[in-house]
Motif scaffolding. Structure first.
Motif, mmCIF file in Angstrom:
data_model
loop_
_atom_site.group_PDB
_atom_site.id
_atom_site.type_symbol
_atom_site.label_atom_id
_atom_site.label_comp_id
_atom_site.label_asym_id
_atom_site.label_seq_id
_atom_site.Cartn_x
_atom_site.Cartn_y
_atom_site.Cartn_z
ATOM 1 N N GLU A 361 0.812 -1.215 0.000
ATOM 2 C CA GLU A 361 0.000 0.000 0.000
ATOM 3 C C GLU A 361 0.846 1.265 0.000
ATOM 4 O O GLU A 361 0.642 2.182 -0.792
ATOM 5 C CB GLU A 361 -0.938 -0.011 1.212
ATOM 6 C CG GLU A 361 -1.995 -1.094 1.130
ATOM 7 C CD GLU A 361 -2.923 -1.146 2.320
ATOM 8 O OE1 GLU A 361 -3.902 -1.914 2.263
ATOM 9 O OE2 GLU A 361 -2.685 -0.423 3.317
ATOM 10 N N ARG A 362 1.827 1.333 0.891
ATOM 11 C CA ARG A 362 2.527 2.600 1.092
ATOM 12 C C ARG A 362 3.620 2.882 0.060
ATOM 13 O O ARG A 362 3.836 4.038 -0.292
ATOM 14 C CB ARG A 362 3.130 2.648 2.495
ATOM 15 C CG ARG A 362 2.114 2.727 3.611
ATOM 16 C CD ARG A 362 1.193 3.905 3.488
ATOM 17 N NE ARG A 362 1.894 5.178 3.438
ATOM 18 C CZ ARG A 362 1.324 6.330 3.106
ATOM 19 N NH1 ARG A 362 0.052 6.370 2.757
ATOM 20 N NH2 ARG A 362 2.036 7.457 3.090
ATOM 21 N N GLN A 363 4.298 1.866 -0.419
ATOM 22 C CA GLN A 363 5.394 2.153 -1.350
ATOM 23 C C GLN A 363 4.896 2.812 -2.638
ATOM 24 O O GLN A 363 5.471 3.827 -3.078
ATOM 25 C CB GLN A 363 6.186 0.887 -1.662
ATOM 26 C CG GLN A 363 7.465 1.173 -2.446
ATOM 27 C CD GLN A 363 8.232 -0.092 -2.755
ATOM 28 O OE1 GLN A 363 7.657 -1.104 -3.139
ATOM 29 N NE2 GLN A 363 9.553 -0.042 -2.582
ATOM 30 N N PRO A 364 3.824 2.323 -3.277
ATOM 31 C CA PRO A 364 3.354 3.010 -4.497
ATOM 32 C C PRO A 364 2.891 4.440 -4.230
ATOM 33 O O PRO A 364 3.104 5.323 -5.063
ATOM 34 C CB PRO A 364 2.197 2.124 -4.973
ATOM 35 C CG PRO A 364 2.447 0.796 -4.355
ATOM 36 C CD PRO A 364 3.072 1.078 -3.026
ATOM 37 N N GLN A 368 4.428 7.890 -5.799
ATOM 38 C CA GLN A 368 3.567 8.827 -6.522
ATOM 39 C C GLN A 368 3.683 10.237 -5.948
ATOM 40 O O GLN A 368 3.861 11.213 -6.690
ATOM 41 C CB GLN A 368 2.122 8.335 -6.450
ATOM 42 C CG GLN A 368 1.147 9.111 -7.313
ATOM 43 C CD GLN A 368 -0.242 8.494 -7.263
ATOM 44 O OE1 GLN A 368 -0.822 8.338 -6.185
ATOM 45 N NE2 GLN A 368 -0.773 8.126 -8.416
ATOM 46 N N VAL A 369 3.605 10.360 -4.629
ATOM 47 C CA VAL A 369 3.675 11.678 -3.995
ATOM 48 C C VAL A 369 5.048 12.302 -4.205
ATOM 49 O O VAL A 369 5.172 13.516 -4.374
ATOM 50 C CB VAL A 369 3.320 11.581 -2.497
ATOM 51 C CG1 VAL A 369 3.561 12.916 -1.793
ATOM 52 C CG2 VAL A 369 1.867 11.153 -2.325
ATOM 53 N N SER A 370 6.084 11.482 -4.229
ATOM 54 C CA SER A 370 7.425 12.018 -4.457
ATOM 55 C C SER A 370 7.514 12.688 -5.830
ATOM 56 O O SER A 370 8.195 13.706 -5.993
ATOM 57 C CB SER A 370 8.477 10.909 -4.328
ATOM 58 O OG SER A 370 8.482 10.033 -5.444
ATOM 59 N N GLY A 421 -6.112 17.367 -2.480
ATOM 60 C CA GLY A 421 -5.902 16.111 -3.201
ATOM 61 C C GLY A 421 -4.936 15.188 -2.508
ATOM 62 O O GLY A 421 -5.193 13.987 -2.368
ATOM 63 N N LEU A 422 -3.810 15.726 -2.055
ATOM 64 C CA LEU A 422 -2.836 14.885 -1.361
ATOM 65 C C LEU A 422 -3.368 14.382 -0.032
ATOM 66 O O LEU A 422 -2.958 13.330 0.450
ATOM 67 C CB LEU A 422 -1.533 15.660 -1.132
ATOM 68 C CG LEU A 422 -0.644 15.901 -2.355
ATOM 69 C CD1 LEU A 422 0.686 16.492 -1.927
ATOM 70 C CD2 LEU A 422 -0.418 14.616 -3.139
ATOM 71 N N ASN A 423 -4.266 15.139 0.579
ATOM 72 C CA ASN A 423 -4.844 14.702 1.848
ATOM 73 C C ASN A 423 -5.882 13.609 1.666
ATOM 74 O O ASN A 423 -5.855 12.589 2.353
ATOM 75 C CB ASN A 423 -5.486 15.897 2.559
ATOM 76 C CG ASN A 423 -4.513 16.690 3.395
ATOM 77 O OD1 ASN A 423 -4.404 16.471 4.595
ATOM 78 N ND2 ASN A 423 -3.794 17.613 2.771
#
Length: 572
Positions: A361-364, A368-370, A421-423
């Motif tokens: 879940e967290r790695q993708p 993306q956020v990076s 969006g990021l939230n």
């Protein structure tokens, strides 16, 4: 004579690092009844670096659930100090534009401007880490089930079938500390020892931007600013662009001098000249340097977030240039995702295979956020390089240049300072413990999103008729939210009982809450993400709960079968 002493400790989870991510992880686990030891190399009360200045709405929701949101909200800038982002030719120069952000006194009530009407019970909050971290430390230190070991450095650990044994050093005494734990979480920053020991490597873009950053005390600065105060002021001029952050609303300021691509060293530019140019002051202006906080903006994500019983969160797992304030906040999201899963396994109702979901879940998402952050940083860097000299001249030509530069700055940056969006837009689309039904989640950007009930997305926030947020009413494990009381929930309740999964049933008045989605049932995880949805109970609820607790045997079969059942229920 050998005076070395050895201390032996035992705990369920060992957390390495007592920054905001590690402390939040400790409190999240302790809130679920898990015993935690936190090892931190700093002394109690030793201040962190002056870096993170923003707590996202999602992080504030976490602090709300942990019961510490009031303390966090009351920290930082004075209650009436504007949280605006101002763009000027210099801090004391002409103002080009302003992104209005409510002061904390108005945070819950403000309705005008781009940073209001957030779909959450807890809007974001501007507070520097030097104020945030002591609040989190005091809360964690007082929490039953949390032991914080200060001035202790974890140097090595070994893993076995039943747990982790770490070797640590007391930095103030000649003592070796052995800590035996079921699991270990590395929240130990960009130079993470835990990341190195699990064989994980960072990859991506090593240098996006170099920043010469200086923390100063300058009581006279506020009196030279003739415009309305602002939490953050971006200086845009053709000589030297920079960012100035008001730390306490009075005397202390953090100034970022954004170095040009050909300025390869932090001392490539005279620091004093850069400070004065960014501020717009002459040689008579007095200030004191408290610390030099130079940093490199990167875009790096670890190739693995886990090795068996050891995990990494936060800067240990990813480093990127902190646009939209999503460095620390992404780490807190890591911790929240991991900790409910860890607690579920330790409590015995979930399969250890549930742990596979954390990295999936967290790695993708962090990858993306990076890219969001890096791409935005590159756009801002280009905007800085294009500032025309006319912005600093009088008359119509100068006015036109200032209007054009100001509008472009507003349009580009409102999305990062009001980043709904990021939230709320990100979703998990490749998790082994979510029952997908074939519908793609709606796309999102840094600043915008579309609320959704697609499995993997965040459950939409609505206010219940009793005044609580839907998020406030979620249970400690899975919550079945039912929007139609005529729908029979017994098959799901009985299946949860057979599988041992704790399940809270929450009945919500659809009309009263203003819930405008079609689904009658949502299965919501404790991290607020949707695990399943339907119009009625699935055909085989036992199989659904096997998936939700990580116990389905064949991942491929599990995804196909559960998705099919979920889809059948969705259209029933």
């Amino acid at each position: 004579m050998n005076n070395i002493q050895t201390q032996v400790l035992q705990t369920q989870v060992l957390i390495v690092g007592a920054g905001p991510v590690g402390l939040t992880a400790a409190m999240d686990l302790a809130s679920r009844g898990i015993d935690v030891v936190v090892a931190e190399i700093r002394s109690p009360g030793e201040p962190p670096n002056v870096k993170c200045n923003h707590v996202s709405a999602r992080s504030m929701e976490v602090f709300r659930r942990l019961g510490i949101v009031r303390e966090v909200r009351e920290g930082g800038l004075p209650a009436d100090f504007p949280n605006d982002c101002a763009y000027r030719t210099a801090v004391v120069g002409r103002e080009l534009t302003r992104i209005p952000i409510p002061c904390r006194a108005d945070r819950y009530t403000a309705t005008r401007g781009p940073d209001t009407d957030w779909p959450t019970p807890e809007p974001p909050h501007r507070i520097n880490q030097i104020y945030l971290e002591p609040i989190l430390f005091a809360a964690a230190e007082a929490w039953p089930g949390i032991r914080i070991l200060n001035r202790v450095q974890v140097e090595h650990f070994e893993q076995g079938a039943d747990g982790v044994v770490a070797r640590a050093q007391d930095l103030d005494n000649d003592w070796t500390i052995t800590i035996a734990a079921d699991y270990l979480i590395g929240c130990d920053g960009g130079r993470s020892t835990v990341r190195r020991l699990i064989g994980s490597r960072l990859s991506g873009t090593d240098v996006v931007q170099r920043v010469q950053s200086t923390y100063i005390q300058a009581p006279a600065l506020k009196d030279l600013i003739t415009q309305k105060p602002a939490w953050m002021t971006m200086s845009l001029n053709p000589r030297r662009c920079g960012t100035t952050v008001s730390i306490d609303g009075r005397d202390f300021w953090l100034i970022h001098n954004h170095l040009a691509p050909d300025e390869l060293e932090f001392d490539s530019v005279d620091r004093d000249w850069a400070l004065r140019t960014i501020l717009g002051v002459d040689d008579r202006f007095q200030y004191d340097i408290i610390s030099k906080e130079d940093w490199v903006g990167r875009r790096l994500v670890a190739d693995r977030f886990r090795d068996r019983r050891a995990f990494i969160c936060g800067d240990a797992a990813h480093l990127w240039i902190p646009y939209a304030g999503y460095g620390m906040n992404a780490g807190i999201a890591d911790a929240v995702d991991l900790c409910w899963i860890l607690a579920s396994v330790l409590q015995g109702w979930a399969s250890p295979a549930l742990l596979d979901a954390y990295e999936a879940e967290r790695q993708p998402i962090t990858e993306q956020v990076s890219h969001f952050a890096m791409n935005h940083a590159l756009a801002v860097m280009g905007q800085r390089r294009a500032v025309p000299p006319e912005v600093e001249i009088d008359g119509e030509v100068g006015d036109a240049a200032r209007s054009k530069v100001g509008q472009a700055a507003y349009d580009l940056n409102v999305q990062q300072y009001c980043c709904a969006g990021l939230n709320f837009g990100y979703y998990y689309d490749r998790s082994p413990i979510i029952a997908y039904d074939g519908e793609a989640p709606p796309p999102y950007s840094m600043g915008s999103f579309t609320a959704s009930t697609v499995p993997g997305a965040r459950a939409p926030h609505v206010w219940l008729t009793d005044g609580r947020s839907l998020l406030d009413a979620l249970g400690p494990a899975y919550t079945l939210v039912r929007f139609d009381r005529t729908i029979d929930a017994a098959p799901l309740v009985d299946a949860a009982a057979r599988s041992g999964v704790p399940l809270t049933v929450l009945d919500v008045d659809r009309a009263g809450a203003g819930f405008d989605f079609a689904e009658n049932l949502l299965m919501v995880r404790p991290d607020t993400h949707i695990a399943w949805r339907g119009m009625a109970a699935p055909l085989d609820p036992d199989r659904l709960f096997e998936r939700l607790r990580g116990a389905a045997s064949d991942p491929a079969s599990r995804e196909h079968d559960s998705a099919g059942e979920a889809a059948a229920a969705h259209i029933a």
